[in-house]
Write a protein that holds these residues in place. Structure first.
Motif, mmCIF file in Angstrom:
data_model
loop_
_atom_site.group_PDB
_atom_site.id
_atom_site.type_symbol
_atom_site.label_atom_id
_atom_site.label_comp_id
_atom_site.label_asym_id
_atom_site.label_seq_id
_atom_site.Cartn_x
_atom_site.Cartn_y
_atom_site.Cartn_z
ATOM 1 N N GLU A 30 0.839 -1.197 0.000
ATOM 2 C CA GLU A 30 0.000 0.000 0.000
ATOM 3 C C GLU A 30 0.874 1.246 0.000
ATOM 4 N N LYS A 31 0.329 2.279 -0.541
ATOM 5 C CA LYS A 31 1.016 3.573 -0.532
ATOM 6 C C LYS A 31 1.444 3.917 0.888
ATOM 7 N N GLY A 32 2.674 4.367 1.022
ATOM 8 C CA GLY A 32 3.196 4.739 2.322
ATOM 9 C C GLY A 32 4.003 3.645 3.007
ATOM 10 N N GLN A 33 3.860 2.419 2.527
ATOM 11 C CA GLN A 33 4.629 1.322 3.122
ATOM 12 C C GLN A 33 6.037 1.295 2.546
ATOM 13 N N THR A 34 6.821 0.408 3.112
ATOM 14 C CA THR A 34 8.216 0.246 2.693
ATOM 15 C C THR A 34 8.389 -1.100 2.019
ATOM 16 N N VAL A 35 9.188 -1.129 0.974
ATOM 17 C CA VAL A 35 9.495 -2.392 0.309
ATOM 18 C C VAL A 35 10.992 -2.444 0.043
ATOM 19 N N THR A 36 11.549 -3.630 0.207
ATOM 20 C CA THR A 36 12.977 -3.833 -0.067
ATOM 21 C C THR A 36 13.133 -4.933 -1.098
ATOM 22 N N LEU A 37 13.797 -4.608 -2.170
ATOM 23 C CA LEU A 37 14.061 -5.557 -3.248
ATOM 24 C C LEU A 37 15.511 -6.020 -3.137
ATOM 25 N N ARG A 38 15.721 -7.275 -3.486
ATOM 26 C CA ARG A 38 17.084 -7.809 -3.384
ATOM 27 C C ARG A 38 17.539 -8.333 -4.734
ATOM 28 N N GLY A 45 29.909 -5.721 -1.281
ATOM 29 C CA GLY A 45 30.114 -5.870 -2.716
ATOM 30 C C GLY A 45 29.533 -7.127 -3.328
ATOM 31 N N THR A 46 28.594 -7.763 -2.627
ATOM 32 C CA THR A 46 27.976 -8.960 -3.204
ATOM 33 C C THR A 46 26.556 -8.625 -3.643
ATOM 34 N N TYR A 47 25.562 -9.015 -2.831
ATOM 35 C CA TYR A 47 24.187 -8.730 -3.219
ATOM 36 C C TYR A 47 23.864 -7.264 -2.956
ATOM 37 N N SER A 48 22.786 -6.824 -3.549
ATOM 38 C CA SER A 48 22.345 -5.433 -3.396
ATOM 39 C C SER A 48 20.877 -5.405 -2.994
ATOM 40 N N THR A 49 20.515 -4.357 -2.259
ATOM 41 C CA THR A 49 19.115 -4.117 -1.944
ATOM 42 C C THR A 49 18.713 -2.734 -2.443
ATOM 43 N N LEU A 50 17.454 -2.646 -2.803
ATOM 44 C CA LEU A 50 16.862 -1.369 -3.210
ATOM 45 C C LEU A 50 15.607 -1.178 -2.371
ATOM 46 N N LYS A 51 15.666 -0.167 -1.523
ATOM 47 C CA LYS A 51 14.551 0.096 -0.619
ATOM 48 C C LYS A 51 13.768 1.307 -1.094
ATOM 49 N N VAL A 52 12.459 1.176 -1.053
ATOM 50 C CA VAL A 52 11.585 2.301 -1.402
ATOM 51 C C VAL A 52 10.777 2.631 -0.145
ATOM 52 N N GLN A 53 10.975 3.862 0.355
ATOM 53 C CA GLN A 53 10.347 4.238 1.618
ATOM 54 C C GLN A 53 10.098 5.738 1.667
ATOM 55 N N PRO A 54 8.862 6.192 1.787
ATOM 56 C CA PRO A 54 7.624 5.415 1.638
ATOM 57 C C PRO A 54 7.260 5.257 0.161
ATOM 58 N N VAL A 95 8.316 -2.645 -12.933
ATOM 59 C CA VAL A 95 9.206 -3.799 -12.838
ATOM 60 C C VAL A 95 10.616 -3.293 -12.608
ATOM 61 N N TYR A 96 11.247 -3.809 -11.576
ATOM 62 C CA TYR A 96 12.607 -3.411 -11.217
ATOM 63 C C TYR A 96 13.555 -4.535 -11.627
ATOM 64 N N PHE A 97 14.459 -4.197 -12.509
ATOM 65 C CA PHE A 97 15.432 -5.165 -12.999
ATOM 66 C C PHE A 97 16.799 -4.900 -12.376
ATOM 67 N N CYS A 98 17.492 -5.985 -12.154
ATOM 68 C CA CYS A 98 18.877 -5.907 -11.739
ATOM 69 C C CYS A 98 19.720 -6.562 -12.830
#
Lengths: 114, 116
Positions: free
Chosen positions: B14-22, B72-81, B89-92
């Motif tokens: 929902e709008k305003g929440q936080t999401v973390t992509l790995r 320097g290994t995996y990465s995260t992308l956090k969207v907040q809020p 679609v978020y591509f790595c």
């Protein structure tokens, strides 16, 4: 800055027919050019790339593309389309000596009719 | 050789929440990139890591987005809020590191984010 135009949003071809997907780029020098394909639920798969040399590039799955500097184009072709080729295709351009700043076109969705 | 992997494959928030992509790049690839495709438009560059350092983050849309690559290994992308316009679609992607020469980028399957 470089940019890519894929004029066709959606193309439908019959299975067995030939295919050409158009890609035009804007760049001040000779760019690096790529075609990627995305099948449903899959990531972007590299079909082929042009860095230098022969302007006709062969790729996987029977695809080829021709770099035409005079037309700023890098069209993708396949002589006979298979149903499994239905997917979305992306052309991309990048600067030769820079690992950043790759630009993609908006994509062309290919539908294959039986 | 394992390819680039991304988690989760889908996320509905929902709008305003936080999401973390790995994103887990191909082993040995020092370059890691994030891209985003919004509403069927072109895939746009967000940022580029070389190992743990941000090489270029010029594509990050605003300060609600935070990318990290600790170790320097995996990465995260956090969207907040999260906002509605963050849906897409978020591509790595990852590539080997050869300074001064472009290397092919290998892409993951993407994370489909829907913000309601």
């Amino acid at each position: 800055a470089q940019s890519v135009t894929q004029p066709d949003i959606h193309i439908t071809v019959s299975e067995g027919a030939s295919l050409e997907l158009r890609c035009n780029y804007s760049y001040g020098a000779t760019p690096y050019l790529f075609w990627y394909v995305q099948s449903p639920g899959q990531g972007l798969q590299l079909l082929l790339k042009y860095f230098s040399g022969d302007t006709l590039v062969q790729g996987i799955k029977g695809f080829e593309a021709e770099f035409k500097r005079s037309q700023s184009s890098f069209n993708l072709r396949k002589p006979s389309v298979h149903w499994s080729d239905a997917a979305e295709y992306f052309c991309a351009v990048g600067a030769p000596h820079n690992n950043n700043d790759m630009r993609f076109g908006a994509g062309t969705r290919l539908t294959v009719k039986p | 050789e394992a390819g680039v992997t991304q988690f989760p494959s889908h996320s509905v928030i929902e709008k305003g929440q936080t999401v973390t992509l790995r994103c887990d790049p191909i082993s040995g690839h020092d370059n890691l990139y994030w891209y985003r495709r919004v509403m069927g438009k072109e895939i746009k560059f967000l940022l580029h890591f070389v190992k743990e350092s941000k090489q270029d983050e010029s594509g990050m849309p605003n300060n609600r987005f935070l990318a990290e690559r600790t170790g320097g290994t995996y990465s995260t992308l956090k969207v907040q809020p999260a906002e509605l316009e963050d849906s897409g679609v978020y591509f790595c992607a990852s590539s080997q590191d050869h300074t001064g020469r472009r290397e092919t980028q290998y892409f993951g399957p993407g994370t489909r984010l829907l913000v309601l």
